[in-house]
Design an enzyme around this catalytic site. Structure first.
Site, PDB file in Angstrom:
ATOM      1  N   ASP A 120      -9.817  -0.486  -1.791  1.00 34.73           N
ATOM      2  CA  ASP A 120     -10.910  -1.487  -2.328  1.00 34.73           C
ATOM      3  C   ASP A 120     -11.539  -0.734  -3.478  1.00 34.73           C
ATOM      4  O   ASP A 120     -11.860  -1.361  -4.519  1.00 34.73           O
ATOM      5  CB  ASP A 120     -11.815  -1.926  -1.416  1.00 34.73           C
ATOM      6  CG  ASP A 120     -11.127  -2.754  -0.228  1.00 34.73           C
ATOM      7  OD1 ASP A 120      -9.761  -2.611   0.051  1.00 34.73           O
ATOM      8  OD2 ASP A 120     -11.879  -3.428   0.454  1.00 34.73           O
ATOM      9  N   CYS A 191      -3.500  -3.673   3.092  1.00 30.66           N
ATOM     10  CA  CYS A 191      -3.474  -4.664   3.886  1.00 30.66           C
ATOM     11  C   CYS A 191      -2.939  -5.899   3.342  1.00 30.66           C
ATOM     12  O   CYS A 191      -2.959  -6.346   2.533  1.00 30.66           O
ATOM     13  CB  CYS A 191      -4.778  -5.280   4.486  1.00 30.66           C
ATOM     14  SG  CYS A 191      -5.737  -3.959   5.642  1.00 30.66           S
ATOM     15  N   SER A 468     -15.783  -8.851   3.315  1.00 32.94           N
ATOM     16  CA  SER A 468     -14.298  -8.371   3.133  1.00 32.94           C
ATOM     17  C   SER A 468     -13.342  -9.430   2.245  1.00 32.94           C
ATOM     18  O   SER A 468     -13.523 -10.617   2.364  1.00 32.94           O
ATOM     19  CB  SER A 468     -13.644  -8.303   4.553  1.00 32.94           C
ATOM     20  OG  SER A 468     -11.997  -8.240   4.227  1.00 32.94           O
TER      21      SER A 468
END
Length: 551
Positions: A120, A191, A468
């Site tokens: 991220d 992910c 998120s």
């Protein structure tokens, strides 16, 4: 070459002596020195394979006539750091990553850079450094993780997070959760949905800073190593042609990135990271704000519905044609003349791109929605703006009015959710979690996953923290100004009526302005003690609408 400063002339004999200690030969002293920023770590799934990617990059550099010098940066996993004190460090680490790359490149006078991030904050951190240094640079993002499989259905990390809430509400057994936990994350990569890491990889490709198809080439796919090797060779070409980041990351390129982000329905965290990267190029005429997203959202349709907003994964997107295919669909709505790291324009890069699955990447005639996947909301609760991933919100919750349930921090809220204190129709308010308030602007995946997993269909959540990239539902973050700056959210009390209208960009409370002003005058800030470098971050961090950069 910049590297002449450490290898040419009589006075550089001591420098050359140290370089020889690293194995540099006489022949290599005459070649360009290329920094390779490797963010490998053995505790972050998105980064556990990056040594292999880096080896491919270095091979490409050597074959093209350069000398690769590898160095490392930190990488924090938001999933592992969430739900405890560690999450305060995640967003703030972006600035340290940028500073690390800058420091290594400047201290050793590297001629060019190949940047290898995945997760991220590492992607925007490295892009910020590239923009700041403005020496030839190319990015090789590490690639998505393959989705797992549970009871015949694809699953990922977010599935496990929501499973915790499902167990708490009796919708899943602990044995089932254990089985899900073991199969949801099958190996290396970021992910497997359009969460923040993969969104930022897509943004990087659209900006022109990585080669076509890089963003969706999966971590375990041989294609990733091929792109890495090609990128190592390409950096020598960029150096020879003096193609620097400021020539690639122009105002028009950032606008293309926002357009693609909205078409994809990407993570709301891009409204922090894109302005932060752009802020490094203000002296080059680049000006991107949160309002830029609002402007483009009105004219860019939402054409993909990837996890967590839909059922498709990044693997589906890759098979459907990747980012070039997405750009091909919206080619009339973007600037195709922007220069990219291929040495060609964006339009030339996507000229032959095709959509292989028009359900994964829909045509303009059949979008998931006519507006983009992110929405900016303003009103008396968010005078400077807030953001919601509207792509992940059910139609019946895009307009909602309900009573506030107010919490001064994430931990308080999570306890209340699992104690079943939140009821249908409530608007959960989590404050003092902004850049200064956290400090570090923690993401609220724990409460949002718990609400979703427990099956609460008509509960909204608003916060001055962030979410998120895996968050879905009516979750509104980045409220600016934040509570720690005495933003209006600091004045809310339990039971205050909050109105959310995503269709018209409104977030407000029915509390009268005079009453809000009176309450704010009497607000007592919580005593949130901070140790270490986070205390410096609290003093220097800008608000979310400015990208939470250090000022």
């Amino acid at each position: 070459m910049r590297s002449d400063a450490i290898k040419k002339g009589l006075q550089k004999a001591p420098h050359r002596s140290l370089l020889r200690a690293c194995g540099v030969t006489d022949e290599e002293m005459n070649k360009p020195f290329i920094g390779v920023a490797n963010s490998f770590t053995s505790i972050v799934p998105g980064h556990i394979h990056l040594n292999e990617v880096t080896d491919a990059v270095k091979q490409g550099i050597s074959e093209a006539g350069g000398v690769p010098f590898e160095f490392n940066t930190m990488a924090i996993c938001d999933g592992i750091s969430m739900g405890h004190e560690g999450m305060k460090y995640s967003l703030a680490s972006r600035e340290i990553i940028a500073d690390t790359v800058e420091s290594m490149a400047q201290a050793h006078q590297m001629d060019a850079l190949v940047l290898i991030p995945t997760c991220d904050k590492v992607v925007p951190g490295m892009l910020m450094a590239a923009a700041r240094l403005d020496i030839p640079s190319i990015v090789v993002t590490g690639g998505p993780m393959k989705p797992g499989e549970f009871k015949g259905k694809p699953v990922d990390f977010i599935s496990v997070s929501e499973g915790v809430g499902a167990v708490s509400s009796g919708k899943m057994t602990e044995e089932e959760l254990d089985e899900l936990e073991r199969c949801a994350c099958p190996g290396a990569g970021s992910c497997a949905g359009l969460f923040t890491a993969n969104t930022m990889a897509c943004i990087t490709e659209v900006l022109g800073m990585s080669l076509p198809y890089c963003a969706t080439a999966h971590a375990v796919d041989a294609k990733k190593r091929q792109i890495a090797r090609q990128s190592g060779a390409k950096i020598i070409e960029l150096l020879d042609k003096n193609i620097t980041p400021s020539k690639i990351m122009t105002q028009e390129a950032f606008e293309n990135a926002i357009a693609a982000d909205l078409a994809l329905g990407g993570s709301s965290n891009t409204t922090l990271h894109i302005p932060a990267i752009a802020s490094e190029l203000e002296d080059k005429g680049v000006n991107i704000t949160i309002d830029s997203f609002d402007e483009f959202s009105k004219k860019i349709p939402h054409i993909t519905k990837l996890r967590p907003s839909g059922v498709h994964s990044l693997l589906d997107l890759d098979n459907a044609g990747g980012i070039p295919a997405v750009l091909k669909v919206i080619e009339d709505k973007i600037n195709q003349d922007t220069l990219t790291c291929t040495g060609k324009t964006l339009g030339e890069n996507i000229k032959d791109a095709e959509v292989a699955d028009d359900e994964v990447i829909r045509p303009l005639s059949n979008p998931y929605s006519k507006a983009g996947g992110l929405a900016i909301l303003k009103g008396n609760l968010a005078p400077r703006g807030s953001v919601v991933k509207v792509a992940g919100v059910n139609e019946d919750m895009k307009v909602h009015t309900g009573p506030a349930k107010v919490f001064d921090g994430e931990d308080e809220c999570v306890n209340a959710i699992f104690n079943h204190e939140i009821k249908e129709g409530d608007v959960v308010v989590i404050r003092y979690e902004g850049p200064k308030g956290g400090p570090g602007m923690r993401e609220m995946l724990n409460p949002t996953s718990a609400i979703s997993g427990m099956g609460l269909k008509t509960v909204a959540l608003i916060t001055d923290g962030r979410f998120s990239g895996g968050t879905r539902g009516p979750c509104i973050g980045h409220i600016s100004p934040e509570a720690m700056e005495k933003g209006p959210i600091a004045a809310l009390k339990d039971g205050d009526i909050i109105k959310i209208d995503m269709n018209n960009g409104i977030l407000e409370t029915e509390v009268e302005d005079e009453e809000l002003k009176k309450r704010l005058e009497n607000v007592v800030m919580p005593d949130k003690k901070v140790k270490g470098w986070l205390s410096r971050y609290r003093k220097m961090a800008s608000s979310a609408d400015k990208g939470a950069v250090l000022r």
